[in-house]
Design an enzyme around this catalytic site. Structure first.
Site, PDB file in Angstrom:
ATOM      1  N   CYS A  51       9.873   1.574   3.345  1.00 50.21           N
ATOM      2  CA  CYS A  51      10.949   0.652   3.713  1.00 50.21           C
ATOM      3  C   CYS A  51      12.309   1.323   3.707  1.00 50.21           C
ATOM      4  CB  CYS A  51      10.949  -0.578   2.803  1.00 50.21           C
ATOM      5  SG  CYS A  51      11.241  -0.199   1.059  1.00 50.21           S
ATOM      6  N   GLU A  66      -5.053  -4.141  -1.552  1.00 50.14           N
ATOM      7  CA  GLU A  66      -6.484  -3.885  -1.460  1.00 50.14           C
ATOM      8  C   GLU A  66      -6.796  -2.615  -0.668  1.00 50.14           C
ATOM      9  OE1 GLU A  66      -5.401  -7.080   1.630  1.00 50.14           O
ATOM     10  OE2 GLU A  66      -4.773  -6.398  -0.358  1.00 50.14           O
ATOM     11  N   GLU A  79      10.130  -3.103  13.266  1.00 53.09           N
ATOM     12  CA  GLU A  79       9.609  -2.199  12.240  1.00 53.09           C
ATOM     13  C   GLU A  79       8.250  -1.682  12.685  1.00 53.09           C
ATOM     14  OE1 GLU A  79       9.286  -1.992   7.434  1.00 53.09           O
ATOM     15  OE2 GLU A  79       8.494  -3.805   8.371  1.00 53.09           O
ATOM     16  N   PHE A 135       0.803  -1.223   0.000  1.00 57.30           N
ATOM     17  CA  PHE A 135       0.000   0.000   0.000  1.00 57.30           C
ATOM     18  C   PHE A 135       0.833   1.269   0.000  1.00 57.30           C
ATOM     19  CE2 PHE A 135       0.868  -0.346   4.561  1.00 57.30           C
ATOM     20  CZ  PHE A 135       1.072   0.976   4.931  1.00 57.30           C
TER      21      PHE A 135
END
Length: 490
Positions: free
Chosen positions: A287, A182, A386, A155
């Site tokens: 990231c 999605e 993370e 996303f």
């Protein structure tokens, strides 16, 4: 290109046609800035996915035999269309994702750069020729496409990351199936509309929608030859193991916990400026964000004070509003996850230098202000896991060697950056730090499209990465052609 119509329901793009996904499940797409409904994404049925793979498989034979110079012509047109529609595409992206319009424009530009590089396939696909490899024998390496390939994308960059894969896959003669997130599927739909306008043959590029079941169906399908994935580490490992176990070629980019090192020799003001952008752009949902800053003790207080002052001045709001520097998180549940990490950081003894929970933000939407922890232990949760949100942990280092050792304690190996004015430190950093993307006096170590996107350890599963030459190699097999013509009198 129009903006998202009210009550739109996304469709699959298969074999040059727009089709209903046909599944029983669906998900609502919400604007993260307001939590208002944008539209609906129905999930694809197994039959719809099978039809998509069959269409890609049927289109492959003719497409692979199409001259490479002809294969890249639709890519040239796609590049122009992306540029012509960049602003409206960015507005669609902001509406369903939440990042600022400036960030969205930059993301699309990065995607366009990959289309540009893939247009160089006639040169990049050349694999080498050696006459007289043996007595009276010439040998040639020839790159051949694989077949239908699948990309499953996240996303956080709904325009750029699909374009890490699509241009290279089709330029090398494969047919392509995209399964976008999605959470924000409309950007992928808009790109597919431009693909259709660019004139790709039916079945060469396809887009399908769905969730976990759709992904598992595609990555194990008998007629899918390769899988590209970007997402969290646990899912990347699952995709890698599952698809590789089914005999597929796989590249799976996982999560990250990137570090910035601030040397005692650094320009502290410059390091503050670049760290702020790296940690909080896209609300930390990328990231290549650097959510840990390892700072030598001699400049720690100066750096921390400057960072707090700069973060306090950041404007948090809707991504389409002028002046907004940081938008909302992607969803309410994700915001709650980030809040839990902040609470964990407090419980583990971290010092809150700036509490984003107290920031005055719009009442509606998934907003959270920049959050800074000071004097964090490298083993604390906020320095180790993370979080994927606007949370930055500051860690003290006794000296440069200590800072490098701290970076290398992470189980991730996606990226790291160093701020220094010492060339010896820069060389040591390049040689000793275990990460696939390294930057010196660069806040975000994002490679250009003509270099591969690095990553190692728990940040990447596979051996050939996205972008550049790695992408060409990933989407092709090399055939070695050995040729001898004996003398007719022999």
């Amino acid at each position: 290109m129009d903006s998202i119509p009210v009550d739109e329901t996304v469709r699959n793009y298969v074999d040059g046609e727009w089709r209903a996904p046909g599944g029983d499940d669906h998900q609502e797409v919400l604007n993260p800035a307001t939590n208002e409904r944008v539209g609906t994404v129905p999930f694809s049925s197994a039959a719809a996915l099978d039809e998509t793979v069959a269409a890609a498989h049927a289109a492959f034979q003719e497409w692979r035999s199409t001259a490479v110079e002809q294969r890249i012509q639709p890519l040239f047109r796609l590049k122009s269309l992306l540029e012509e529609n960049q602003e409206s595409l960015a507005e669609t992206l902001v509406t369903e994702h939440g990042k600022t319009k400036r960030e969205a424009m930059g993301e699309i530009r990065r995607g366009i750069e990959n289309v540009e590089v893939a247009c160089g396939a006639p040169t990049m696909m050349q694999a080498g020729h050696l006459p007289h490899a043996a007595p009276d024998i010439d040998e040639t390496a020839v790159r051949q496409p694989l077949g239908p390939v699948v990309a499953v994308t996240p996303f956080n960059f709904p325009a750029m990351i699909p374009l890490w894969f699509l241009p290279y896959a089709v330029a090398t003669g494969n047919t392509f199936i995209l399964k976008p997130s999605e959470r924000d599927p409309f950007t992928a739909v808009r790109i597919a509309e431009l693909v259709e306008e660019a004139g790709f043959p039916d079945g060469v590029v396809n887009v399908v929608h769905g969730g976990v079941d759709s992904v598992n169906h595609l990555i194990t399908h008998d007629d899918v030859e390769a899988v590209s994935f970007v997402g969290s580490t646990p899912v990347a490992q699952h995709v890698y193991e599952t698809a590789a176990g089914a005999g597929k070629r796989v590249q799976a980019q996982g999560g990250a916990k990137n570090h910035i090192v601030v040397s005692a020799t650094a320009d502290v003001d410059y390091a503050v400026e670049k760290t702020l952008s790296s940690a909080f752009a896209n609300a930390g949902q990328r990231c290549l964000a650097n959510p840990v800053a390892v700072v030598e003790d001699d400049v720690y207080d100066e750096f921390a004070d400057g960072l707090v002052a700069a973060a306090e001045e950041m404007t948090v709001g809707a991504g389409l509003d002028d002046g907004t520097e940081m938008g909302p998180l992607i969803s309410g549940p994700h915001r709650e996850s980030v809040l839990e990490y902040i609470e964990t950081g407090v419980e583990e003894g971290g010092t809150l230098l700036l509490d984003g929970r107290e920031r005055d933000v719009p009442a509606e939407g998934n907003y959270l202000g920049p959050t800074l922890f000071g004097d964090v232990d490298p083993d604390d949760t906020v320095a180790r896991d993370e979080i994927f949100g606007p949370v930055l942990a500051l860690v003290r280092a006794d000296d440069f060697d200590d800072a490098v050792a701290t970076v290398n304690r992470s189980r991730f190996g996606n990226a790291a950056s160093l701020f220094t004015s010492d060339g010896g430190e820069a060389r040591q950093f390049r040689l000793d730090v275990s990460a696939g993307n390294l930057g010196v006096n660069v806040g975000t170590a994002a490679p250009m499209a003509f270099f591969h996107f690095g990553g190692r350890d728990d940040s990447f599963f596979g051996d050939l990465h996205a972008q550049g030459d790695d992408a060409i190699r990933f989407y092709t097999d090399e055939t070695v052609y050995i040729e001898r013509w004996p003398d007719s009198d022999a």
